[in-house]
Design an enzyme around this catalytic site. Structure first.
Site: not given
Ligand code: BGP
Length: 472
Positions: A164, A377
């Site tokens: 990302e 993810e």
């Molecule tokens: C994505 C990242 C993850 C994770 C996820 C959830 O952007 O790659 O590392 O953190 O988001 O986001 P958040 O923790 O802000 O809810």
């Protein structure tokens, strides 16, 4: 009904800083997140990843749970500063040993490792020398990647370079919510360019090293992006135009360099004219062109509704006080992000829209051809209810079920989707939201020695995997 392909991988994902803890033991160097999260006012109630889920010390217990869950793959990231405490130079053998044991444990349970080389935790020593703004960081990244290829390349088939870029560059250099906490789009664009160059060089080194993976199949290397499909808020010409601009900036800018080997030409021209960045070094065009990656990983949580901005000023802050809305990214003259009045939203104001996953996958398939795609993810951040000692995360089950269905729809429409990795296997640190925003199949009792407990969704996902998606 379309079936998931025979070799489809049922995984789950995590990232080193969010899960490992042990931030300063066994020779590990500090990363930018170790330092940044200790500065007052940077994270939710000052939470940090010093201990996280202590996966570093509980790795075997965690892998046993992954095996019980039935996972066929595990996506994790390597902490660069655990391998090279100063970002380059001396290798920390204790760090190599940790990941080597993790990989061996996974393989013993037939769980395919998928490595992310960079999930935002740049060694602080490199940040002190300019971080991603310094061209030299691209060379340090290749040095680090080669150490990983050398030590893990005989056992790992699935690799990706970066996670990302839009987020760590956007928040690092535009909204100033991630390290290095800068507000300067021109510096951000240059840093972003260096990330693409580091990626291309690491892909070249991967191919030169002929990384074998298991049983001498050639391993593959990809790149992981946010998949954030944009929908025009109305059918008016100006909203449709606004959506096209949002697509170009947030999607094409980040996918084209790794899948087409070039930036979208019109946007590059605009950026260079308006901001004087990114500047190319001789040979950069060729480097990008010659090193198209093997697959793309997509992280999907939500879609965004886009409207033309008629000059009003926009400030958004959602109910939980989380900042970082895309409205703050500085494109206010071009478009704005609006709420879907009929939408279903999480407590953090992320729209739950499963169809966005299939739509987004199809948009990628149409723009770049039928490339291999992994959903790297996808998940629901949620304050899980505890009823009579049980973690009853029905909302997560519902969220995941609908998104796995959307993945199947994309396969039915002809996309080459090869795996699905919910975020996350275990409750871990949310970068800006601390530990209250939970994502895991496994609960971590933060008041009781970080003990693990299976949630309701654990048994549900176990069934999904066992039936290869049939029970949905
Ligand atoms: C994505 C990242 C993850 C994770 C996820 C959830 O952007 O790659 O590392 O953190 O988001 O986001 P958040 O923790 O802000 O809810």
């Amino acid at each position: 009904m379309t079936q998931f392909p025979k070799d489809f991988l049922w995984g789950a994902a995590s990232a080193a800083y969010q899960v490992e803890g042990a931030h300063d033991v066994d020779g590990k160097g500090l990363s930018v997140w170790d330092v940044y999260s200790h500065q007052p006012g940077t994270t939710y109630q000052g939470t940090n990843g010093d201990d996280a889920a202590d996966h570093y010390h509980r790795m075997e217990e965690d892998v046993a749970l992954m095996a019980e869950l039935g996972m066929s793959s595990y996506r994790f990231s390597i902490s660069w500063a655990r391998i090279l405490p100063q970002g380059k130079g001396e290798v920390n053998l204790a760090g190599i040993d940790f990941y080597s044991r993790l990989i061996d444990n996974l393989l013993r349970h037939n769980i395919k490792p998928m490595i992310t080389l960079y999930h935002w935790d740049l060694p602080q020593a490199l940040q002190d020398e300019g971080g991603w703004e310094a061209r030299a960081t691209t060379e340090a990244f290749v040095e680090y990647a080669k150490v990983c290829y050398q030590h893990f390349g005989d056992r790992v088939d699935l690799w990706s370079t970066f996670n990302e870029t839009v987020v760590f560059i956007g928040h690092g250099y535009i909204t100033a919510q991630h390290p290095p906490g800068v507000r300067d789009p021109a510096r951000g664009l240059q840093a972003c360019h260096h990330v693409f160059i580091a990626h291309a060089k690491a892909v070249a080194a991967f191919r030169k090293a002929k990384v074998a993976g298991l049983v001498n199949q050639l391993a593959v290397i990809g790149f992981v992006n946010v998949l954030q499909p944009h929908t025009a808020a109305s059918s008016s010409q100006k909203d449709i135009k606004a959506r096209e601009i949002a697509d170009a900036i947030f999607t094409h800018w980040f996918y084209d360099p790794v899948l087409k080997g070039q930036y979208p030409p019109e946007l590059l021209n605009m950026a260079q004219t308006a901001l004087g960045a990114p500047q190319f070094a001789p040979g950069d065009e060729k480097l990008l062109k010659d090193n198209i990656c093997d697959f793309i990983g997509v992280n999907y949580y939500k879609r965004e509704m886009i409207a033309a901005n008629d000059g009003e000023s926009i400030t958004t802050q959602n109910t939980t006080g989380e900042k970082g809305s895309a409205n703050e990214f500085g494109f206010r003259d071009l478009f704005k992000f609006v709420r879907n009045p009929d939408g279903e939203y999480t407590d953090w104001d992320w729209e739950i829209y499963p169809q966005g996953l299939s739509d987004g996958i199809m948009q990628i398939t149409q723009r770049y051809g039928k490339i291999p795609i992994y959903v790297t993810e996808n998940g629901l951040g949620y304050k899980d209810p505890i009823i009579d000692g049980e973690i009853v995360d029905d909302a997560r089950i519902d969220y995941l079920r609908r998104h796995i269905e959307a993945t199947r729809s994309a396969i039915a429409l002809g996309a080459d989707v090869r795996g699905y990795y919910p975020w996350s296997f275990i409750d871990l640190l949310s970068w800006l939201n601390g530990y209250q925003k939970q994502y895991g199949f496994v609960y971590v009792d933060r008041d009781n020695n970080l003990n693990r407990k299976k949630k309701k969704s654990f048994a549900w996902y176990q069934n999904v995997i066992q039936s290869h998606g049939q029970i949905l």
